[in-house]
Design an enzyme around this catalytic site. Structure first.
Site, PDB file in Angstrom:
ATOM      1  N   CYS A   1     -51.695  68.947  27.890  1.00 38.56           N
ATOM      2  CA  CYS A   1     -50.445  69.554  27.410  1.00 38.56           C
ATOM      3  C   CYS A   1     -50.598  71.008  26.985  1.00 38.56           C
ATOM      4  O   CYS A   1     -49.605  71.718  26.810  1.00 38.56           O
ATOM      5  CB  CYS A   1     -49.874  68.741  26.265  1.00 38.56           C
ATOM      6  SG  CYS A   1     -49.471  67.066  26.767  1.00 38.56           S
TER       7      CYS A   1
ATOM      8  N   HIS B   1     -44.677  72.835  22.235  1.00 40.98           N
ATOM      9  CA  HIS B   1     -44.847  71.731  23.177  1.00 40.98           C
ATOM     10  C   HIS B   1     -43.930  70.586  22.740  1.00 40.98           C
ATOM     11  O   HIS B   1     -43.769  70.320  21.554  1.00 40.98           O
ATOM     12  CB  HIS B   1     -46.309  71.283  23.172  1.00 40.98           C
ATOM     13  CG  HIS B   1     -46.547  70.058  23.995  1.00 40.98           C
ATOM     14  ND1 HIS B   1     -46.098  69.942  25.289  1.00 40.98           N
ATOM     15  CD2 HIS B   1     -47.181  68.884  23.709  1.00 40.98           C
ATOM     16  CE1 HIS B   1     -46.449  68.754  25.763  1.00 40.98           C
ATOM     17  NE2 HIS B   1     -47.093  68.100  24.832  1.00 40.98           N
TER      18      HIS B   1
ATOM     19  N   ASN C   1     -41.504  64.548  27.342  1.00 44.55           N
ATOM     20  CA  ASN C   1     -42.754  65.311  27.386  1.00 44.55           C
ATOM     21  C   ASN C   1     -43.185  65.493  28.847  1.00 44.55           C
ATOM     22  O   ASN C   1     -43.688  64.568  29.471  1.00 44.55           O
ATOM     23  CB  ASN C   1     -43.823  64.536  26.594  1.00 44.55           C
ATOM     24  CG  ASN C   1     -45.162  65.245  26.550  1.00 44.55           C
ATOM     25  OD1 ASN C   1     -45.351  66.289  27.179  1.00 44.55           O
ATOM     26  ND2 ASN C   1     -46.098  64.664  25.817  1.00 44.55           N
TER      27      ASN C   1
END
Ligand code: UT7
Length: 329
Positions: free
Chosen positions: A116, A256, A286
């Site tokens: 990520c 994020h 996500n």
């Protein structure tokens, strides 16, 4: 001579059409819309459908979106860095495939694997090629087809992930705009909490690994959450301190999008009000490497020249980091 900064001068994005809602997930596993929304902030996520479609297809759409907006010929691009956890294939690099499909025939490039945090890592790498004067046009992509490695029987993990791609163009700037500073970190001991067990050189694919569902994301959510909540907030505070930024002088937090609670903790630590925080997790979930450039893509029209942006991410590895950008347009 004025220092050369790598400035973001264009943004592109793409999310697939198919919307996987919490209501549909309720039909696939033992979960509820109420649980997902209250624990993560997610209402729906996008899924790339279609035989033979992979991360490169979404990335190409994002790149074309960027090039068309700026009227740039794909042949002008000198370098492409693709941050992804779900490459089209183990090799060659997805960056190569993207260059081929999008006609960026004069570019070289490669993939970056940092889960990520990959987009931040790739952005920092790409900026070096601009700052040294080596290249004038570098595209940095963050893309993932997380649905390709998702076990839709694992309610603790599958609910948060989605598919999507975003990208930015880096060009030299000598007026003080662009990427100013980055703090990037890794801690490999965290790999036990978030990884894909099989398919690599340690455990190549066999019938058994497939039967055991070892090609899907394995995540110990609570453990990851604890590290993410602390480290993402710490590193964002760190970059503010290093650059004498305050809650008043930061215009945007670009976080994020893994869990709304992690985003809130980071914003609280920076003392930022909600209106300065980019949040699209409720619609996209996500998307791993895609989250940060997709935020920039969605907020592009609201950004003003000179805005101070703090980007922050945390992900598998563990990897985490924060980048300070003075927006160039
Ligand atoms: O982006 C890369 C890095 N990843 C992250 O940052 C993710 C960080 N982790 C998280 O966001 C959260 O840990 C999750 C959203 C993945 C899970 O939320 P949680 O609040 O940590 O849930 P949990 O795993 O601790 O589970 C709490 C309870 C359990 O029930 P019991 O044992 O207390 O009875 C779970 O079985 O909630 C249950 N549960 C669910 N219930 C309904 C877990 N998942 C679900 C679900 N629906 N989908």
């Amino acid at each position: 001579m004025q220092k050369i900064h790598a400035a973001i001068t264009a943004v592109g994005g793409y999310v697939p059409e198919y919307i996987l809602t919490n209501a549909e997930l309720e039909t696939m596993m033992d979960t509820t819309d109420e649980w997902i929304q209250s624990r993560t902030g997610i209402k729906e996520r996008r899924i790339l459908k279609g035989e033979g479609k992979g991360s490169s297809d979404m990335a190409v759409m994002a790149v074309q979106n960027l090039l068309e907006k700026r009227g740039i010929d794909p042949k002008e691009i000198e370098m492409v860095i693709c941050a992804t956890t779900t490459p089209d294939m183990q090799f060659p690099a997805t960056a190569n495939v993207i260059c081929d499909k999008a006609g960026m025939t004069n570019a070289w490039g490669y993939d970056v694997s940092a889960a990520c945090s990959g987009f931040l890592f790739a952005l920092t790498i790409g900026s070096q090629f601009i700052e040294t004067g080596r290249h004038k046009k570098v595209i940095v992509i963050g893309v993932d087809k997380m649905s390709s490695i998702m076990n839709y029987e694992d309610r603790k993990t599958a609910i948060i992930f989605g598919d999507g791609a975003g990208c930015v163009l880096l060009e030299p700037n000598t007026d003080g705009y662009g990427l100013i500073d980055s703090v990037l970190r890794t801690d490999g001991s965290g790999r036990v909490f978030l990884h894909q067990k099989a398919g690599g050189s340690v455990k190549p694919a066999t019938l058994e690994t497939v039967m055991n569902k070892e090609h899907y994301v394995y995540q110990e959510g609570q453990a990851v959450f604890k590290f993410a909540v602390k480290n993402m907030a710490d590193v964002a505070a760190d970059i503010m301190a290093r650059n004498n930024l305050t809650a008043e002088t930061v215009d945007w937090l670009v976080p994020h999008q893994a869990n709304k609670r992690i985003i809130n903790a980071t914003a609280d630590r920076m003392n930022l009000p909600a209106e300065k925080v980019m949040v699209n997790i409720e619609r996209f979930g996500n998307t791993t490497n895609g989250t940060l450039p997709l935020c920039l893509w969605e907020w592009e029209s609201k950004l003003k020249k000179g805005d101070n942006l703090v980007l922050a991410a945390f992900g598998g590895g563990f990897t985490w980091g924060s980048t300070y950008i003075r927006w160039a347009y």
